[in-house]
Design a protein around this motif. Sequence first.
Motif, PDB file in Angstrom:
ATOM      1  N   LEU A   1      -5.035 -12.556 -17.914  1.00 52.88           N
ATOM      2  CA  LEU A   1      -4.951 -12.096 -16.520  1.00 52.88           C
ATOM      3  C   LEU A   1      -6.108 -11.166 -16.214  1.00 52.88           C
ATOM      4  O   LEU A   1      -6.435 -10.304 -17.028  1.00 52.88           O
ATOM      5  N   ASP A   2      -6.727 -11.323 -15.059  1.00 50.10           N
ATOM      6  CA  ASP A   2      -7.647 -10.327 -14.506  1.00 50.10           C
ATOM      7  C   ASP A   2      -6.884  -9.568 -13.434  1.00 50.10           C
ATOM      8  O   ASP A   2      -6.640 -10.094 -12.340  1.00 50.10           O
ATOM      9  N   GLN A   3      -6.493  -8.335 -13.753  1.00 47.09           N
ATOM     10  CA  GLN A   3      -5.707  -7.534 -12.823  1.00 47.09           C
ATOM     11  C   GLN A   3      -6.596  -6.968 -11.732  1.00 47.09           C
ATOM     12  O   GLN A   3      -7.683  -6.460 -11.992  1.00 47.09           O
ATOM     13  N   ARG A   4      -6.117  -7.035 -10.480  1.00 45.09           N
ATOM     14  CA  ARG A   4      -6.862  -6.557  -9.320  1.00 45.09           C
ATOM     15  C   ARG A   4      -6.207  -5.301  -8.764  1.00 45.09           C
ATOM     16  O   ARG A   4      -5.012  -5.070  -8.972  1.00 45.09           O
ATOM     17  N   PRO A   5      -6.965  -4.475  -8.015  1.00 42.86           N
ATOM     18  CA  PRO A   5      -6.363  -3.286  -7.399  1.00 42.86           C
ATOM     19  C   PRO A   5      -5.175  -3.663  -6.520  1.00 42.86           C
ATOM     20  O   PRO A   5      -5.201  -4.668  -5.810  1.00 42.86           O
ATOM     21  N   GLY A   6      -4.118  -2.846  -6.602  1.00 40.42           N
ATOM     22  CA  GLY A   6      -2.908  -3.096  -5.835  1.00 40.42           C
ATOM     23  C   GLY A   6      -1.863  -3.889  -6.578  1.00 40.42           C
ATOM     24  O   GLY A   6      -0.749  -4.069  -6.079  1.00 40.42           O
ATOM     25  N   GLU A   7      -2.190  -4.337  -7.802  1.00 41.60           N
ATOM     26  CA  GLU A   7      -1.235  -5.111  -8.594  1.00 41.60           C
ATOM     27  C   GLU A   7      -0.682  -4.263  -9.735  1.00 41.60           C
ATOM     28  O   GLU A   7      -1.361  -3.390 -10.262  1.00 41.60           O
TER      29      GLU A   7
ATOM     30  N   PRO B   1       0.833  -1.213   0.000  1.00 42.06           N
ATOM     31  CA  PRO B   1       0.000   0.000   0.000  1.00 42.06           C
ATOM     32  C   PRO B   1       0.859   1.252   0.000  1.00 42.06           C
ATOM     33  O   PRO B   1       1.874   1.327   0.689  1.00 42.06           O
ATOM     34  N   GLY B   2       0.463   2.234  -0.791  1.00 47.47           N
ATOM     35  CA  GLY B   2       1.172   3.504  -0.837  1.00 47.47           C
ATOM     36  C   GLY B   2       2.372   3.531  -1.753  1.00 47.47           C
ATOM     37  O   GLY B   2       3.051   4.564  -1.847  1.00 47.47           O
ATOM     38  N   ALA B   3       2.660   2.444  -2.460  1.00 43.95           N
ATOM     39  CA  ALA B   3       3.850   2.414  -3.312  1.00 43.95           C
ATOM     40  C   ALA B   3       3.726   3.350  -4.511  1.00 43.95           C
ATOM     41  O   ALA B   3       4.717   3.898  -4.983  1.00 43.95           O
ATOM     42  N   VAL B   4       2.498   3.547  -5.014  1.00 43.52           N
ATOM     43  CA  VAL B   4       2.284   4.387  -6.190  1.00 43.52           C
ATOM     44  C   VAL B   4       1.398   5.580  -5.868  1.00 43.52           C
ATOM     45  O   VAL B   4       1.638   6.690  -6.359  1.00 43.52           O
ATOM     46  N   CYS B   5       0.357   5.391  -5.073  1.00 41.23           N
ATOM     47  CA  CYS B   5      -0.534   6.493  -4.707  1.00 41.23           C
ATOM     48  C   CYS B   5      -1.178   6.179  -3.370  1.00 41.23           C
ATOM     49  O   CYS B   5      -1.030   5.074  -2.836  1.00 41.23           O
ATOM     50  N   GLY B   6      -1.904   7.149  -2.826  1.00 40.69           N
ATOM     51  CA  GLY B   6      -2.577   6.958  -1.552  1.00 40.69           C
ATOM     52  C   GLY B   6      -3.777   6.036  -1.677  1.00 40.69           C
ATOM     53  O   GLY B   6      -4.115   5.550  -2.749  1.00 40.69           O
TER      54      GLY B   6
ATOM     55  N   GLY C   1      -0.783  12.497  -5.297  1.00 42.18           N
ATOM     56  CA  GLY C   1       0.551  12.066  -4.891  1.00 42.18           C
ATOM     57  C   GLY C   1       1.063  10.865  -5.659  1.00 42.18           C
ATOM     58  O   GLY C   1       1.867  10.080  -5.141  1.00 42.18           O
ATOM     59  N   VAL C   2       0.615  10.702  -6.913  1.00 37.55           N
ATOM     60  CA  VAL C   2       1.075   9.565  -7.718  1.00 37.55           C
ATOM     61  C   VAL C   2       2.580   9.693  -7.957  1.00 37.55           C
ATOM     62  O   VAL C   2       3.081  10.765  -8.295  1.00 37.55           O
ATOM     63  N   ARG C   3       3.298   8.603  -7.791  1.00 37.05           N
ATOM     64  CA  ARG C   3       4.751   8.606  -7.919  1.00 37.05           C
ATOM     65  C   ARG C   3       5.219   7.279  -8.514  1.00 37.05           C
ATOM     66  O   ARG C   3       4.510   6.279  -8.469  1.00 37.05           O
ATOM     67  N   VAL C   4       6.419   7.286  -9.029  1.00 36.60           N
ATOM     68  CA  VAL C   4       7.025   6.089  -9.599  1.00 36.60           C
ATOM     69  C   VAL C   4       7.868   5.404  -8.526  1.00 36.60           C
ATOM     70  O   VAL C   4       8.751   6.040  -7.949  1.00 36.60           O
ATOM     71  N   PRO C   5       7.610   4.132  -8.224  1.00 39.76           N
ATOM     72  CA  PRO C   5       8.484   3.418  -7.292  1.00 39.76           C
ATOM     73  C   PRO C   5       9.924   3.481  -7.792  1.00 39.76           C
ATOM     74  O   PRO C   5      10.176   3.301  -8.997  1.00 39.76           O
TER      75      PRO C   5
ATOM     76  N   TYR D   1      -0.048   0.085 -12.780  1.00 38.63           N
ATOM     77  CA  TYR D   1      -0.583  -0.196 -11.451  1.00 38.63           C
ATOM     78  C   TYR D   1      -2.080   0.078 -11.470  1.00 38.63           C
ATOM     79  O   TYR D   1      -2.530   1.113 -11.973  1.00 38.63           O
ATOM     80  N   LEU D   2      -2.874  -0.852 -10.949  1.00 37.46           N
ATOM     81  CA  LEU D   2      -4.321  -0.673 -10.914  1.00 37.46           C
ATOM     82  C   LEU D   2      -4.736  -0.151  -9.542  1.00 37.46           C
ATOM     83  O   LEU D   2      -4.525  -0.810  -8.518  1.00 37.46           O
ATOM     84  N   ALA D   3      -5.309   1.068  -9.526  1.00 34.51           N
ATOM     85  CA  ALA D   3      -5.753   1.673  -8.274  1.00 34.51           C
ATOM     86  C   ALA D   3      -7.177   1.286  -7.925  1.00 34.51           C
ATOM     87  O   ALA D   3      -7.539   1.226  -6.746  1.00 34.51           O
TER      88      ALA D   3
END
Length: 310
Positions: free
Chosen positions: A237-243, A64-69, A141-145, A189-191
């Motif tokens: 693939l079915d991408q889920r939030p957080g992936e 959590p928080g790696a890309v956005c809030g 606050g979107v950012r690149v890891p 990244y899927l939010a």
Amino acid sequence: KACPKVYQARLATAMAQWRPVTRLSSLEALVSSNGGLSAGNNSSFGARLHQVLGGLPAVVELPPGAVCGSFPSGTALLNTLAEAQVEERPTATVARSGGAFHAADLQRPSVAEWLAGEGGPLIFDTCRSGELQRATRDSLGVRVPPELRGWSRSPIVTLGRPRRASTAAASMAEAGGLAFHMHERNWLYLASGRKRWYFRAGGQGEPPATAQTRVTEDELRARELATATADVALLTLDQRPGEIVLLPDGVWHCTYNLRAAEGEGDSDEVVVGFGGMGSCDSDAHFFAAAGDVAALEAAAPEDGLRPEEA
């Protein structure tokens, strides 16, 4: 050429049928399990990550928080950006160009107007100086890891409305997404929401049967399966939030934005994704592309070398 060991078994069983993409625990685990580098050296890590993937896509869950809030829903997330103007490009044009282009005849609804139904079901934005990109950085606050700076020369923001129609043809038209296309390496990244991916890897460079043609999922699966040769991997693939989905250079891929599965939240949830596209050979290259002068000065001393290169 043999693929890295983490993918050898998957590729061997992926031929001539649709197979799921391997889900991985972390970027570091992916690279370290194949004798790679730590994420401390970001540019070298990005290059090694591309090598480890061996031409195949992967999906990794980020902390959590790696890309956005965190937001309660995609709609709540976009309400924060309600006044920002989006640039809506024709999906066929996006698929042909990979999104890295500008056009004069764009529709420019606000995020609020788009949420209310104006324009098409897909927004795909790679213009760093545009309103939507600035708003995601400043308001969300979107950012690149750091470990993905080597895959992030251009930023990606994508918004999708899920399918609402009942018939197959209308449903396909309403399911925002892109026809089979390919471009240089990227990550997404899927939010919020759910995004279905189809991938075609391997082969001798020939395009998919449905390349650049938007079709229903049933038609896509049948035509690609019928025309795939023995050295082609067909993955889904079915991408889920957080992936995040990781795509090496030149992997053909196709997407459909979907309703949430039963019991997984609001079925009308919007699909929101953030990512990056294109290689950077150093942190200095990444900061230069981002226009971050202060970070660039810190990363690239006056002699033009990073400390480890001096």
